[in-house]
Design an enzyme around this catalytic site. Structure first.
Site, mmCIF file in Angstrom:
data_model
loop_
_atom_site.group_PDB
_atom_site.id
_atom_site.type_symbol
_atom_site.label_atom_id
_atom_site.label_comp_id
_atom_site.label_asym_id
_atom_site.label_seq_id
_atom_site.Cartn_x
_atom_site.Cartn_y
_atom_site.Cartn_z
ATOM 1 N N ASP A 10 -18.278 15.665 -39.718
ATOM 2 C CA ASP A 10 -16.932 15.117 -39.527
ATOM 3 C C ASP A 10 -17.061 13.660 -39.108
ATOM 4 O O ASP A 10 -18.139 13.206 -38.716
ATOM 5 C CB ASP A 10 -16.173 15.906 -38.451
ATOM 6 C CG ASP A 10 -14.759 15.366 -38.220
ATOM 7 O OD1 ASP A 10 -14.117 14.941 -39.209
ATOM 8 O OD2 ASP A 10 -14.293 15.348 -37.065
ATOM 9 N N SER A 11 -15.948 12.975 -39.157
ATOM 10 C CA SER A 11 -15.914 11.578 -38.711
ATOM 11 C C SER A 11 -15.848 11.527 -37.191
ATOM 12 O O SER A 11 -14.918 10.989 -36.607
ATOM 13 C CB SER A 11 -14.691 10.874 -39.303
ATOM 14 O OG SER A 11 -13.501 11.534 -38.891
ATOM 15 N N CYS A 73 -13.397 17.806 -42.017
ATOM 16 C CA CYS A 73 -12.552 16.619 -41.933
ATOM 17 C C CYS A 73 -11.551 16.686 -43.079
ATOM 18 O O CYS A 73 -11.950 16.793 -44.240
ATOM 19 C CB CYS A 73 -13.406 15.362 -42.037
ATOM 20 S SG CYS A 73 -12.470 13.822 -42.182
ATOM 21 N N GLU A 151 -12.246 10.471 -29.253
ATOM 22 C CA GLU A 151 -13.658 10.099 -29.325
ATOM 23 C C GLU A 151 -14.158 9.531 -27.995
ATOM 24 O O GLU A 151 -15.327 9.693 -27.641
ATOM 25 C CB GLU A 151 -13.875 9.066 -30.438
ATOM 26 C CG GLU A 151 -13.787 9.620 -31.849
ATOM 27 C CD GLU A 151 -15.003 10.444 -32.232
ATOM 28 O OE1 GLU A 151 -16.130 10.078 -31.847
ATOM 29 O OE2 GLU A 151 -14.822 11.492 -32.898
ATOM 30 N N CYS A 183 -5.783 17.130 -38.926
ATOM 31 C CA CYS A 183 -7.021 16.419 -38.570
ATOM 32 C C CYS A 183 -7.791 17.330 -37.625
ATOM 33 O O CYS A 183 -7.203 17.895 -36.696
ATOM 34 C CB CYS A 183 -6.704 15.083 -37.901
ATOM 35 S SG CYS A 183 -8.164 14.226 -37.229
ATOM 36 N N HIS A 185 -9.731 16.696 -35.307
ATOM 37 C CA HIS A 185 -9.729 16.240 -33.909
ATOM 38 C C HIS A 185 -8.537 16.824 -33.139
ATOM 39 O O HIS A 185 -8.620 17.037 -31.920
ATOM 40 C CB HIS A 185 -9.625 14.709 -33.836
ATOM 41 C CG HIS A 185 -10.897 13.972 -34.087
ATOM 42 N ND1 HIS A 185 -11.471 13.882 -35.332
ATOM 43 C CD2 HIS A 185 -11.707 13.257 -33.250
ATOM 44 C CE1 HIS A 185 -12.574 13.154 -35.261
ATOM 45 N NE2 HIS A 185 -12.742 12.764 -34.008
#
Length: 261
Positions: A10-11, A73, A151, A183, A185
Protein backbone atom coordinates in the site's frame (compact mmCIF):
# COMPACT_ATOMS: atom_id res chain seq x y z
CA UNK A 1 4.97 -22.59 -2.80
CA UNK A 2 2.36 -23.22 -0.09
CA UNK A 3 4.67 -21.93 2.64
CA UNK A 4 5.59 -18.84 0.63
CA UNK A 5 4.19 -15.58 1.99
CA UNK A 6 1.19 -13.54 0.99
CA UNK A 7 2.50 -10.22 -0.30
CA UNK A 8 0.65 -7.00 0.53
CA UNK A 9 1.49 -3.44 -0.46
CA UNK A 10 0.00 0.00 0.00
CA UNK A 11 1.00 3.63 -0.23
CA UNK A 12 1.99 3.59 3.42
CA UNK A 13 0.64 2.15 6.66
CA UNK A 14 -3.08 2.23 5.78
CA UNK A 15 -3.09 -1.15 4.06
CA UNK A 16 -2.38 -2.75 7.42
CA UNK A 17 -6.15 -2.46 7.97
CA UNK A 18 -6.50 -4.98 5.12
CA UNK A 19 -3.43 -6.96 6.19
CA UNK A 20 -4.88 -7.44 9.70
CA UNK A 21 -8.07 -8.93 8.26
CA UNK A 22 -5.95 -11.37 6.24
CA UNK A 23 -3.86 -12.33 9.29
CA UNK A 24 -7.00 -12.91 11.38
CA UNK A 25 -8.72 -14.98 8.70
CA UNK A 26 -5.61 -16.93 7.65
CA UNK A 27 -3.55 -17.31 10.84
CA UNK A 28 -1.24 -19.99 9.40
CA UNK A 29 -0.14 -17.92 6.43
CA UNK A 30 3.17 -16.08 6.34
CA UNK A 31 3.01 -12.50 5.05
CA UNK A 32 5.21 -9.71 3.73
CA UNK A 33 3.85 -6.18 3.94
CA UNK A 34 5.40 -3.31 1.98
CA UNK A 35 4.57 0.19 3.25
CA UNK A 36 5.46 2.65 0.51
CA UNK A 37 5.09 5.67 2.80
CA UNK A 38 7.67 7.66 0.85
CA UNK A 39 5.24 7.90 -2.08
CA UNK A 40 2.04 8.36 -0.05
CA UNK A 41 -0.56 9.25 -1.02
CA UNK A 42 -0.88 7.73 -4.49
CA UNK A 43 -4.14 9.60 -5.03
CA UNK A 44 -2.54 12.81 -6.27
CA UNK A 45 -0.20 11.13 -8.79
CA UNK A 46 -0.73 10.52 -12.49
CA UNK A 47 -1.96 7.15 -13.72
CA UNK A 48 1.44 6.30 -15.22
CA UNK A 49 3.26 7.24 -12.02
CA UNK A 50 0.93 4.93 -10.06
CA UNK A 51 1.48 2.08 -12.52
CA UNK A 52 5.26 2.46 -12.37
CA UNK A 53 5.24 2.47 -8.55
CA UNK A 54 2.98 -0.59 -8.41
CA UNK A 55 5.18 -2.53 -10.83
CA UNK A 56 8.21 -1.78 -8.65
CA UNK A 57 6.40 -2.77 -5.44
CA UNK A 58 5.11 -6.01 -6.95
CA UNK A 59 8.57 -6.99 -8.19
CA UNK A 60 10.03 -6.46 -4.71
CA UNK A 61 7.41 -8.75 -3.19
CA UNK A 62 7.79 -11.39 -5.91
CA UNK A 63 11.58 -11.36 -5.50
CA UNK A 64 10.94 -12.11 -1.80
CA UNK A 65 8.82 -15.13 -2.74
CA UNK A 66 5.25 -13.83 -2.61
CA UNK A 67 2.81 -16.46 -3.91
CA UNK A 68 -0.04 -13.97 -4.23
CA UNK A 69 -0.17 -10.18 -3.92
CA UNK A 70 -2.90 -8.11 -2.34
CA UNK A 71 -2.94 -4.54 -3.64
CA UNK A 72 -4.21 -2.97 -0.42
CA UNK A 73 -4.81 0.42 -1.99
CA UNK A 74 -7.93 1.59 -3.81
CA UNK A 75 -6.02 4.03 -6.02
CA UNK A 76 -3.41 1.43 -6.99
CA UNK A 77 -6.11 -1.13 -7.76
CA UNK A 78 -8.26 1.15 -9.87
CA UNK A 79 -5.29 2.44 -11.86
CA UNK A 80 -2.86 -0.48 -12.10
CA UNK A 81 -4.40 -3.89 -11.36
CA UNK A 82 -4.87 -4.84 -15.03
CA UNK A 83 -1.23 -4.00 -15.81
CA UNK A 84 0.00 -5.99 -12.80
CA UNK A 85 -2.01 -9.05 -13.83
CA UNK A 86 -0.74 -8.81 -17.39
CA UNK A 87 2.89 -8.40 -16.29
CA UNK A 88 3.34 -11.00 -13.56
CA UNK A 89 2.42 -14.66 -13.41
CA UNK A 90 0.92 -14.83 -9.90
CA UNK A 91 -2.59 -13.95 -8.65
CA UNK A 92 -3.37 -10.37 -7.67
CA UNK A 93 -6.20 -9.34 -5.34
CA UNK A 94 -7.34 -5.74 -5.65
CA UNK A 95 -9.65 -3.54 -3.63
CA UNK A 96 -12.15 -0.96 -4.73
CA UNK A 97 -14.75 1.12 -2.89
CA UNK A 98 -17.73 -0.98 -1.79
CA UNK A 99 -20.29 1.05 -3.73
CA UNK A 100 -22.29 -2.02 -4.73
CA UNK A 101 -23.37 -3.21 -1.23
CA UNK A 102 -24.07 0.38 -0.16
CA UNK A 103 -26.17 1.07 -3.25
CA UNK A 104 -28.17 -2.14 -2.81
CA UNK A 105 -28.84 -1.55 0.89
CA UNK A 106 -29.54 2.19 1.14
CA UNK A 107 -33.00 3.21 2.29
CA UNK A 108 -32.53 6.96 1.88
CA UNK A 109 -31.20 6.52 -1.67
CA UNK A 110 -28.14 8.55 -0.71
CA UNK A 111 -24.68 7.15 0.07
CA UNK A 112 -21.44 8.94 0.78
CA UNK A 113 -17.98 7.94 -0.35
CA UNK A 114 -14.79 9.27 1.20
CA UNK A 115 -11.81 8.50 -1.03
CA UNK A 116 -8.71 9.92 -2.67
CA UNK A 117 -8.77 11.91 -5.89
CA UNK A 118 -7.05 9.03 -7.72
CA UNK A 119 -9.81 6.61 -6.79
CA UNK A 120 -12.75 8.92 -7.45
CA UNK A 121 -11.42 9.89 -10.89
CA UNK A 122 -10.61 6.33 -12.00
CA UNK A 123 -12.42 4.49 -14.79
CA UNK A 124 -13.07 1.47 -12.58
CA UNK A 125 -14.80 3.53 -9.91
CA UNK A 126 -17.02 5.28 -12.44
CA UNK A 127 -17.88 1.96 -14.10
CA UNK A 128 -18.91 0.42 -10.77
CA UNK A 129 -20.84 3.51 -9.68
CA UNK A 130 -22.73 3.79 -12.97
CA UNK A 131 -23.60 0.09 -12.92
CA UNK A 132 -24.87 -0.19 -9.35
CA UNK A 133 -25.68 3.35 -8.24
CA UNK A 134 -27.46 4.79 -11.25
CA UNK A 135 -30.70 5.46 -9.35
CA UNK A 136 -29.29 6.78 -6.10
CA UNK A 137 -27.39 9.87 -5.03
CA UNK A 138 -23.66 9.26 -4.50
CA UNK A 139 -21.99 12.09 -2.59
CA UNK A 140 -18.28 11.96 -3.40
CA UNK A 141 -15.73 13.59 -1.14
CA UNK A 142 -11.97 13.69 -1.62
CA UNK A 143 -10.23 13.05 1.69
CA UNK A 144 -7.43 15.51 1.02
CA UNK A 145 -4.96 15.65 3.90
CA UNK A 146 -6.22 12.60 5.81
CA UNK A 147 -3.53 10.14 4.69
CA UNK A 148 -0.55 12.31 5.73
CA UNK A 149 -2.07 12.78 9.20
CA UNK A 150 -2.56 9.01 9.60
CA UNK A 151 0.97 8.35 8.32
CA UNK A 152 2.29 10.69 11.02
CA UNK A 153 0.21 9.10 13.78
CA UNK A 154 -1.99 12.20 14.15
CA UNK A 155 -5.35 10.44 14.13
CA UNK A 156 -6.44 12.17 17.34
CA UNK A 157 -5.20 15.61 16.34
CA UNK A 158 -7.20 18.82 16.03
CA UNK A 159 -6.26 18.95 12.33
CA UNK A 160 -7.91 15.55 11.79
CA UNK A 161 -11.05 16.64 13.63
CA UNK A 162 -11.34 19.80 11.50
CA UNK A 163 -10.91 17.90 8.22
CA UNK A 164 -13.39 15.16 9.11
CA UNK A 165 -15.99 17.72 10.18
CA UNK A 166 -15.47 19.57 6.88
CA UNK A 167 -15.80 16.41 4.77
CA UNK A 168 -18.61 14.62 6.60
CA UNK A 169 -21.05 17.34 7.66
CA UNK A 170 -22.18 18.11 4.06
CA UNK A 171 -22.90 14.41 3.53
CA UNK A 172 -25.12 14.34 6.61
CA UNK A 173 -27.22 17.25 5.29
CA UNK A 174 -27.94 15.07 2.25
CA UNK A 175 -29.23 12.26 4.50
CA UNK A 176 -26.79 9.49 3.67
CA UNK A 177 -27.39 6.21 5.46
CA UNK A 178 -24.21 4.48 4.22
CA UNK A 179 -20.66 5.82 4.14
CA UNK A 180 -18.16 3.96 1.96
CA UNK A 181 -14.50 4.28 2.93
CA UNK A 182 -12.57 4.30 -0.34
CA UNK A 183 -9.03 4.27 1.06
CA UNK A 184 -7.39 1.55 3.13
CA UNK A 185 -6.04 4.19 5.54
CA UNK A 186 -9.53 5.33 6.52
CA UNK A 187 -10.69 2.37 8.67
CA UNK A 188 -8.33 3.73 11.33
CA UNK A 189 -10.58 6.80 11.42
CA UNK A 190 -13.82 4.90 12.10
CA UNK A 191 -14.04 5.86 15.81
CA UNK A 192 -13.53 9.53 14.92
CA UNK A 193 -15.99 9.31 12.03
CA UNK A 194 -18.66 7.76 14.26
CA UNK A 195 -18.33 10.65 16.69
CA UNK A 196 -19.40 12.95 13.86
CA UNK A 197 -21.99 10.93 11.91
CA UNK A 198 -23.48 8.86 14.74
CA UNK A 199 -24.56 5.23 14.71
CA UNK A 200 -27.45 5.47 12.24
CA UNK A 201 -25.05 5.67 9.26
CA UNK A 202 -23.48 2.34 8.33
CA UNK A 203 -19.76 2.50 7.51
CA UNK A 204 -18.45 0.06 4.90
CA UNK A 205 -14.82 -0.77 4.16
CA UNK A 206 -13.27 -3.54 2.09
CA UNK A 207 -11.09 -5.41 4.58
CA UNK A 208 -13.29 -8.43 5.35
CA UNK A 209 -14.21 -8.97 1.69
CA UNK A 210 -10.57 -8.78 0.58
CA UNK A 211 -9.46 -11.33 3.19
CA UNK A 212 -12.28 -13.66 2.15
CA UNK A 213 -11.35 -13.32 -1.53
CA UNK A 214 -7.68 -13.96 -0.73
CA UNK A 215 -8.60 -17.20 1.02
CA UNK A 216 -10.82 -18.21 -1.91
CA UNK A 217 -8.12 -17.67 -4.54
CA UNK A 218 -5.44 -19.43 -2.48
CA UNK A 219 -7.78 -22.39 -2.03
CA UNK A 220 -8.62 -22.53 -5.74
CA UNK A 221 -4.92 -22.42 -6.66
CA UNK A 222 -4.10 -25.01 -3.95
CA UNK A 223 -1.74 -22.52 -2.33
CA UNK A 224 -3.09 -22.48 1.24
CA UNK A 225 -0.34 -23.17 3.77
CA UNK A 226 -0.85 -26.69 5.13
CA UNK A 227 1.46 -26.13 8.12
CA UNK A 228 -0.76 -25.46 11.11
CA UNK A 229 1.54 -23.14 13.00
CA UNK A 230 1.11 -19.41 13.40
CA UNK A 231 2.40 -17.46 10.43
CA UNK A 232 5.40 -15.15 10.55
CA UNK A 233 5.08 -11.59 9.33
CA UNK A 234 7.72 -9.32 7.86
CA UNK A 235 6.80 -5.68 7.39
CA UNK A 236 9.02 -3.13 5.70
CA UNK A 237 8.67 0.60 5.24
CA UNK A 238 10.73 3.14 3.31
CA UNK A 239 9.99 5.73 5.99
CA UNK A 240 9.96 5.97 9.78
CA UNK A 241 8.41 2.80 11.23
CA UNK A 242 6.94 4.28 14.44
CA UNK A 243 3.38 4.66 13.11
CA UNK A 244 3.52 1.24 11.45
CA UNK A 245 4.59 -0.41 14.71
CA UNK A 246 1.91 1.46 16.64
CA UNK A 247 -0.91 0.35 14.33
CA UNK A 248 0.01 -3.36 14.39
CA UNK A 249 1.13 -3.70 18.00
CA UNK A 250 -1.51 -6.35 18.80
CA UNK A 251 -0.20 -8.80 16.17
CA UNK A 252 2.39 -11.43 17.20
CA UNK A 253 5.32 -12.94 15.28
CA UNK A 254 6.19 -9.74 13.43
CA UNK A 255 9.45 -8.23 12.20
CA UNK A 256 9.34 -4.56 11.21
CA UNK A 257 12.23 -2.90 9.39
CA UNK A 258 12.95 0.36 7.64
CA UNK A 259 14.24 -0.43 4.16
CA UNK A 260 15.14 1.85 1.26
CA UNK A 261 13.13 0.99 -1.86
Amino acid sequence: MKENPIGVFDSGVGGTSIWKEIVHRLPYENTIYLADSKNAPYGNKSKQEIIDICLKNAKILIDKGAKIIVVACNTATTNAIDVLRATFNIPFIGIEPAIKPAALATQTKAVGILATKGTLSSDLFHKTASEFAANISVIEQEGTGLVPLIENNLIDSLEMEILLQKYLKPMMTQHIDYLVLGCSHYPYLIPKIKEIIGNHVTIIDSGFAVAKQTEKILSEKELLNSNHKNGEHYLMSNSNTNTLKHLIKEINHINVQQVDF
